[in-house]
Write a protein that holds these residues in place. Structure first.
Motif, PDB file in Angstrom:
ATOM      1  N   VAL A 287       0.837  -1.208   0.000  1.00 28.53           N
ATOM      2  CA  VAL A 287       0.000   0.000   0.000  1.00 28.53           C
ATOM      3  C   VAL A 287       0.869   1.253   0.000  1.00 28.53           C
ATOM      4  N   LEU A 288       1.908   1.268   0.840  1.00 36.21           N
ATOM      5  CA  LEU A 288       2.805   2.425   0.875  1.00 36.21           C
ATOM      6  C   LEU A 288       3.543   2.594  -0.447  1.00 36.21           C
ATOM      7  N   ALA A 289       3.948   1.481  -1.078  1.00 30.25           N
ATOM      8  CA  ALA A 289       4.636   1.561  -2.367  1.00 30.25           C
ATOM      9  C   ALA A 289       3.724   2.138  -3.440  1.00 30.25           C
ATOM     10  N   LEU A 290       2.453   1.746  -3.445  1.00 33.55           N
ATOM     11  CA  LEU A 290       1.513   2.285  -4.424  1.00 33.55           C
ATOM     12  C   LEU A 290       1.266   3.779  -4.200  1.00 33.55           C
ATOM     13  N   ARG A 291       1.220   4.201  -2.940  1.00 38.68           N
ATOM     14  CA  ARG A 291       1.076   5.630  -2.652  1.00 38.68           C
ATOM     15  C   ARG A 291       2.293   6.410  -3.126  1.00 38.68           C
ATOM     16  N   LEU A 292       3.486   5.861  -2.888  1.00 37.62           N
ATOM     17  CA  LEU A 292       4.701   6.522  -3.337  1.00 37.62           C
ATOM     18  C   LEU A 292       4.756   6.569  -4.858  1.00 37.62           C
ATOM     19  N   GLN A 293       4.308   5.510  -5.505  1.00 39.07           N
ATOM     20  CA  GLN A 293       4.256   5.498  -6.965  1.00 39.07           C
ATOM     21  C   GLN A 293       3.332   6.583  -7.483  1.00 39.07           C
ATOM     22  N   LYS A 294       2.191   6.741  -6.855  1.00 30.99           N
ATOM     23  CA  LYS A 294       1.233   7.760  -7.267  1.00 30.99           C
ATOM     24  C   LYS A 294       1.822   9.159  -7.097  1.00 30.99           C
ATOM     25  N   ARG A 295       2.531   9.400  -5.992  1.00 32.71           N
ATOM     26  CA  ARG A 295       3.178  10.693  -5.770  1.00 32.71           C
ATOM     27  C   ARG A 295       4.209  10.980  -6.841  1.00 32.71           C
ATOM     28  N   PHE A 296       5.027   9.990  -7.173  1.00 33.66           N
ATOM     29  CA  PHE A 296       6.076  10.187  -8.165  1.00 33.66           C
ATOM     30  C   PHE A 296       5.497  10.444  -9.549  1.00 33.66           C
ATOM     31  N   ILE A 297       4.482   9.684  -9.933  1.00 33.81           N
ATOM     32  CA  ILE A 297       3.884   9.863 -11.263  1.00 33.81           C
ATOM     33  C   ILE A 297       3.261  11.247 -11.387  1.00 33.81           C
ATOM     34  N   ARG A 298       2.564  11.663 -10.348  1.00 36.24           N
ATOM     35  CA  ARG A 298       1.930  12.991 -10.392  1.00 36.24           C
ATOM     36  C   ARG A 298       2.975  14.105 -10.441  1.00 36.24           C
ATOM     37  N   PHE A 299       4.034  13.992  -9.625  1.00 38.77           N
ATOM     38  CA  PHE A 299       5.070  15.022  -9.606  1.00 38.77           C
ATOM     39  C   PHE A 299       5.848  15.038 -10.924  1.00 38.77           C
ATOM     40  N   PHE A 300       6.146  13.870 -11.472  1.00 32.86           N
ATOM     41  CA  PHE A 300       6.896  13.788 -12.727  1.00 32.86           C
ATOM     42  C   PHE A 300       6.099  14.404 -13.864  1.00 32.86           C
ATOM     43  N   LEU A 301       4.789  14.172 -13.869  1.00 39.21           N
ATOM     44  CA  LEU A 301       3.942  14.733 -14.920  1.00 39.21           C
ATOM     45  C   LEU A 301       3.876  16.245 -14.821  1.00 39.21           C
ATOM     46  N   GLU A 302       3.815  16.766 -13.586  1.00 39.95           N
ATOM     47  CA  GLU A 302       3.754  18.215 -13.399  1.00 39.95           C
ATOM     48  C   GLU A 302       5.072  18.893 -13.760  1.00 39.95           C
ATOM     49  N   LYS A 303       6.191  18.247 -13.476  1.00 35.34           N
ATOM     50  CA  LYS A 303       7.485  18.876 -13.692  1.00 35.34           C
ATOM     51  C   LYS A 303       7.971  18.722 -15.122  1.00 35.34           C
ATOM     52  N   TYR A 304       7.875  17.523 -15.684  1.00 38.98           N
ATOM     53  CA  TYR A 304       8.442  17.262 -17.008  1.00 38.98           C
ATOM     54  C   TYR A 304       7.393  17.237 -18.111  1.00 38.98           C
ATOM     55  N   LYS A 305       6.125  17.368 -17.768  1.00 44.17           N
ATOM     56  CA  LYS A 305       5.037  17.450 -18.744  1.00 44.17           C
ATOM     57  C   LYS A 305       4.962  16.203 -19.631  1.00 44.17           C
ATOM     58  N   ARG A 306       5.290  15.052 -19.080  1.00 50.34           N
ATOM     59  CA  ARG A 306       5.166  13.791 -19.816  1.00 50.34           C
ATOM     60  C   ARG A 306       5.006  12.648 -18.823  1.00 50.34           C
ATOM     61  N   ARG A 307       4.523  11.548 -19.327  1.00 41.58           N
ATOM     62  CA  ARG A 307       4.283  10.391 -18.473  1.00 41.58           C
ATOM     63  C   ARG A 307       5.562   9.586 -18.292  1.00 41.58           C
ATOM     64  N   VAL A 308       5.620   8.864 -17.186  1.00 39.81           N
ATOM     65  CA  VAL A 308       6.775   8.005 -16.938  1.00 39.81           C
ATOM     66  C   VAL A 308       6.657   6.747 -17.800  1.00 39.81           C
ATOM     67  N   SER A 309       7.753   6.084 -17.999  1.00 38.50           N
ATOM     68  CA  SER A 309       7.775   4.870 -18.818  1.00 38.50           C
ATOM     69  C   SER A 309       7.127   3.703 -18.074  1.00 38.50           C
ATOM     70  N   ASP A 310       6.774   2.660 -18.843  1.00 43.15           N
ATOM     71  CA  ASP A 310       6.168   1.481 -18.225  1.00 43.15           C
ATOM     72  C   ASP A 310       7.128   0.790 -17.265  1.00 43.15           C
ATOM     73  N   ALA A 311       8.428   0.848 -17.569  1.00 38.45           N
ATOM     74  CA  ALA A 311       9.407   0.219 -16.680  1.00 38.45           C
ATOM     75  C   ALA A 311       9.395   0.841 -15.298  1.00 38.45           C
ATOM     76  N   ASP A 312       9.142   2.156 -15.228  1.00 36.80           N
ATOM     77  CA  ASP A 312       9.093   2.819 -13.927  1.00 36.80           C
ATOM     78  C   ASP A 312       7.873   2.394 -13.122  1.00 36.80           C
ATOM     79  N   HIS A 313       6.795   2.057 -13.798  1.00 37.70           N
ATOM     80  CA  HIS A 313       5.620   1.554 -13.076  1.00 37.70           C
ATOM     81  C   HIS A 313       5.947   0.244 -12.368  1.00 37.70           C
TER      82      HIS A 313
END
Length: 540
Positions: A287-313
């Motif tokens: 559960v904590l890992a999924l929350r951290l994943q959600k934080r990273f994906i949201r922050f990465f999208l806001e900062k770099y204006k693109r989605r993370v790769s499937d490998a990062d998921h």
């Protein structure tokens, strides 16, 4: 003006959390003094689960030995002329009408004299004080005529079943000739399909007392079948027995057997508590890992204006935790079933054995996760992960060829070779040939009744062995070897960086952990890992 520092602070916190998430237990302890509870619990759980499995296995050996010994004893008691070795999938066979009658009445007489001749602790099954007795049924076609000399056949294919029940209390005092003169036992063999004799016996396994456990009580469901469906001049006699554990009543045993059983039940409860705790901790980590994943994906999208790769998921999805959760669930269910077996409320060991055996397998495999933090032990894990997709695709293609050879060998060579008589046996025979086992015997045992089939079998076997050993198996090994060399090259020159790794590479808080006062190295953190191995952790 305040938004920019706040954004930098959020980014720094996210980087530190990500850095901490991908640390091994020893680094987490050195960084934040977080005691590796999960690691200690997993080690303790492996010891407990393995001990539980060994205790259950030793007890299961006694159960299996008791069932097998009674099966052999019953065959010698009730099968006339039994040699001690089954002829095939049946126990023995008879070839004359006189032998059939003698064998049937031998079973009945032996059943009546059981208490006087049996060496085992067995008796008749009773239902509310009445003995159930012995049941004889015969299946046969409706009346007709068969004249083989002039190929005349006039018979009704509808099957009729007729049964008779023999009470041992009444029949024990009567002459066996009474049964031989009964009209029920007047058999017309040209329309007889089978005669089935069924009876139940009760027994007590006293050998568990030597293991300081309470004895087990059994009900043996025995069936003796005289099979004449082929009408080939040989009647095959099958003996089938099924033993089920029942609740023992009226046990009065002095000594330490009862106390030892209580200790085992207490240990099972302790195993359930440990696995349930491990289940909660692993679920919390996911559960904590999924929350951290959600934080990273949201922050990465806001900062770099693109989605993370499937490998990062997939970096955040820890398959080992899922494996441990499955192992914990199976151990809990298996331990509960094991406790019910001890309470004599379960009649089969099979389900409990599968659950406990599989859970122990997963528990030991789960240890590889902690070895994977170190470069020396990480090669196997990375090679398996890299080669698995290619191996599965290759096996899917090779499997089509394998199935083709399986069906072809079954239909052509089956009538002339015992290893090709059914599909499962053919598949097992071909798999052994791929591994180079029993090759000469497979060639030599083919009957030469048909020259055409014999020549076809040579072409069939030579082509299969050449194709699968020299080509398919070599390519299979080459796929794994190629993945291994790729991993070794990455370990020497560096792994390709994903978006997550590039993001962590900018982490400025890594030195903060190093500047803290080093804590004394405990026995849990005796294995140090170099900072240069961080990429290996992220890839894993």
């Amino acid at each position: 003006m305040m938004a920019h520092p706040e954004s930098d602070l959020m980014e720094e916190c996210l980087k530190q959390d990500l850095k901490f998430y991908f640390m091994n237990p020893c680094e987490k302890y050195q960084a934040r003094r977080q005691i590796p509870w999960k690691l200690g619990l997993q080690i303790l759980k492996i010891v407990m689960v393995t001990t539980q499995l060994v205790l259950f296995g030793l007890n299961n050996q006694l159960v299996v030995s008791f069932k097998e010994d009674n099966t052999v004893a019953f065959k010698h008691l009730f099968l006339k002329g039994y040699s001690g070795i089954d002829e095939d999938d049946y126990s023995c066979s008879v070839y004359t009408q006189e032998n059939v009658y003698e064998s049937i009445f031998f079973v009945i007489n032996q059943y009546h004299r059981l208490k006087n001749i049996s060496l085992g602790v067995v008796g008749y099954e009773e239902n509310e004080g009445d003995r159930i007795g012995l049941k004889v049924c015969k299946q046969q076609y409706k009346k007709g005529t068969v004249l083989p000399s002039n190929y005349t056949l006039n018979i009704d294919s509808e099957v009729e079943i007729d049964c008779i029940h023999l009470d041992p209390q009444v029949s024990a005092s009567e002459n066996s000739g009474h049964w031989m003169n009964s009209s029920f036992f007047h058999l017309e063999f040209y329309r007889l399909l089978e005669v089935e004799i069924s009876f139940n016996l009760k027994g007590i396994d006293l050998q568990t007392i030597h293991a300081r456990e309470l004895p087990d009580c059994y009900v043996f469901y025995n069936t003796i079948t005289f099979n004449n469906k082929a009408h080939s001049g040989r009647i095959k006699i099958y003996f089938d027995t099924e033993a089920n554990i029942q609740e023992c009543k009226g046990l009065h045993i002095s000594g330490s057997s009862q106390k030892n059983t209580q200790y085992i039940l207490m240990f099972d409860v302790f195993v359930i508590v440990g696995c349930f705790t491990s289940l909660i901790l692993c679920t919390r980590s996911i559960v904590l890992a999924l929350r951290l994943q959600k934080r990273f994906i949201r922050f990465f999208l806001e900062k770099y204006k693109r989605r993370v790769s499937d490998a990062d998921h997939w970096e955040f999805i820890n398959g080992w935790y899922i494996l441990v959760i499955i192992s914990d669930l199976m151990t809990i269910i298996g331990s509960i079933l094991k406790m019910e077996i001890k309470a004599k409320n379960l009649t089969s060991y099979d389900l409990c054995s599968i659950l406990l055996g599989t859970s122990t397998l997963f528990a030991w495999v789960g240890v590889i996760r902690y070895l994977g933090y170190f470069q020396t032990y990480n090669v196997l894990i990375l090679t398996m992960q890299a080669s698995l997709p290619k191996v599965l695709r290759f096996c899917a293609c090779a499997g089509m060829i394998y199935l083709g050879y399986t069906f072809c060998g079954w239909i052509v060579i089956g009538p002339y070779h015992e290893k090709f008589e059914d599909l499962s046996t053919v598949a097992e025979c071909l798999f052994s040939l791929v591994n180079g086992d029993d090759m000469f015997a497979t060639f030599a045992q083919i009957q030469q009744k048909s020259i055409l089939v014999w020549l076809f079998s040579r072409v069939y076997l030579y082509s299969f062995i050449s194709l699968f050993i020299y080509m398919v198996l070599s390519l299979f090994i080459a796929l794994i070897t190629d993945s291994y060399h790729t991993i070794k090259k990455y370990q020497q020159n560096g792994f390709p960086l994903t978006d997550l790794q590039e993001f962590l590479k900018e982490c400025s808080g890594s030195e903060e952990y190093q500047k803290r006062t080093p804590a004394p190295v405990t026995f849990l953190c005796c294995c140090q890992r170099r900072g240069s191995d961080d990429n290996l952790i992220l890839i894993n």
